[in-house]
Design an enzyme around this catalytic site. Sequence first.
Site, PDB file in Angstrom:
ATOM      1  N   SER A  63       0.817  -1.220   0.000  1.00 22.76           N
ATOM      2  CA  SER A  63       0.000   0.000   0.000  1.00 22.76           C
ATOM      3  C   SER A  63       0.847   1.264   0.000  1.00 22.76           C
ATOM      4  CB  SER A  63      -0.917   0.020   1.228  1.00 22.76           C
ATOM      5  OG  SER A  63      -1.618  -1.193   1.351  1.00 22.76           O
TER       6      SER A  63
HETATM    7  N1  SAH Z   1      -0.280  -4.908   4.219  1.00 24.81           N
HETATM    8  C1  SAH Z   1       0.380  -5.273   2.987  1.00 24.81           C
HETATM    9  C2  SAH Z   1      -0.457  -4.972   1.767  1.00 24.81           C
HETATM   10  C3  SAH Z   1      -1.355  -6.102   1.497  1.00 24.81           C
HETATM   11  S1  SAH Z   1      -2.253  -6.187   0.022  1.00 24.81           S
HETATM   12  C4  SAH Z   1       1.749  -4.636   2.860  1.00 24.81           C
HETATM   13  O1  SAH Z   1       2.088  -3.803   3.721  1.00 24.81           O
HETATM   14  O2  SAH Z   1       2.475  -4.983   1.939  1.00 24.81           O
HETATM   15  C5  SAH Z   1      -3.513  -7.270   0.616  1.00 24.81           C
HETATM   16  C6  SAH Z   1      -3.081  -8.658   0.972  1.00 24.81           C
HETATM   17  O3  SAH Z   1      -4.199  -9.328   1.527  1.00 24.81           O
HETATM   18  C7  SAH Z   1      -2.639  -9.510  -0.218  1.00 24.81           C
HETATM   19  O4  SAH Z   1      -1.348  -9.972  -0.006  1.00 24.81           O
HETATM   20  C8  SAH Z   1      -3.655 -10.645  -0.245  1.00 24.81           C
HETATM   21  O5  SAH Z   1      -3.120 -11.878  -0.651  1.00 24.81           O
HETATM   22  C9  SAH Z   1      -4.118 -10.681   1.193  1.00 24.81           C
HETATM   23  N2  SAH Z   1      -5.423 -11.318   1.446  1.00 24.81           N
HETATM   24  C10 SAH Z   1      -6.542 -11.274   0.703  1.00 24.81           C
HETATM   25  N3  SAH Z   1      -7.543 -11.946   1.293  1.00 24.81           N
HETATM   26  C11 SAH Z   1      -7.042 -12.434   2.466  1.00 24.81           C
HETATM   27  C12 SAH Z   1      -7.587 -13.221   3.542  1.00 24.81           C
HETATM   28  N4  SAH Z   1      -8.845 -13.637   3.552  1.00 24.81           N
HETATM   29  N5  SAH Z   1      -6.768 -13.516   4.570  1.00 24.81           N
HETATM   30  C13 SAH Z   1      -5.482 -13.095   4.605  1.00 24.81           C
HETATM   31  N6  SAH Z   1      -4.924 -12.364   3.621  1.00 24.81           N
HETATM   32  C14 SAH Z   1      -5.685 -12.029   2.574  1.00 24.81           C
END
Ligand code: SAH
Length: 216
Positions: A63
């Site tokens: 993000s």
């Molecule tokens: N916080 C992260 C950005 C994440 S993007 C950073 O700092 O880099 C969102 C993430 O959520 C993705 O990696 C995706 O695979 C994950 N995601 C989506 N659905 C999910 C779920 N039900 N449980 C855990 N992770 C999930």
Amino acid sequence: MKLDFEKLRKEMVEQQIKNRGIEDEKVLNAFREVPREEFVEENYKSSSYDDGALPIGAGQTISQPYIVALMIDSLNLKPDEKVLEIGTGSGYAAAVLSRIVEEVYTIETIETLAQKAVKRFARLEYDNIEVKIGDGTLGWEENAPYDGIVVSAAAPHVPEALIKQLSDKGRIIIPVGERGGVQRLKVIKKDEEGKISEENLDYVRFVPLRGENGYR
Ligand code: SAH
């Protein structure tokens, strides 16, 4: 030319975070400390401190720094609190959280991303973060209750399990809205009597939350 990441990081915090209204020194210092360049892929390193999201593989993104800051700031965290993050991704947000609070738990569905994040935390010696591979929409019962929960992906609604796993006076920050469109950042609060209140912040764009209580 070798990039001065230290300098870029300081400028990012001043221009993108502090100048946009984030005042909590605990939050600002955490962003001053965590090397964002360690959380992006080799070919994006030079863009680490850009004012936006970046691809991290598997169709996911790290993000924008300001959005991570806004979300963390909205929780008003205290050092002795415990936080759960859903959507570890690169691990950047969890790393920032780990510089503010005592204990961080984070869940990621994509195994390869979770494994890379674990390696990054070890290399940086951030030893107060625990990673689980699984469906974060179900929360992480064993370590509940949490004082703060950060949902780092766009949800169709607030997953019930997360509200259940929140402590009294606990807070959730979560983007709720259309998949692939815009979402509204919401702060969900539980008071001492277990009453739930909701507050709207900015409009944002996140990758979708999958899983049982996400987008199937
Ligand atoms: N916080 C992260 C950005 C994440 S993007 C950073 O700092 O880099 C969102 C993430 O959520 C993705 O990696 C995706 O695979 C994950 N995601 C989506 N659905 C999910 C779920 N039900 N449980 C855990 N992770 C999930």
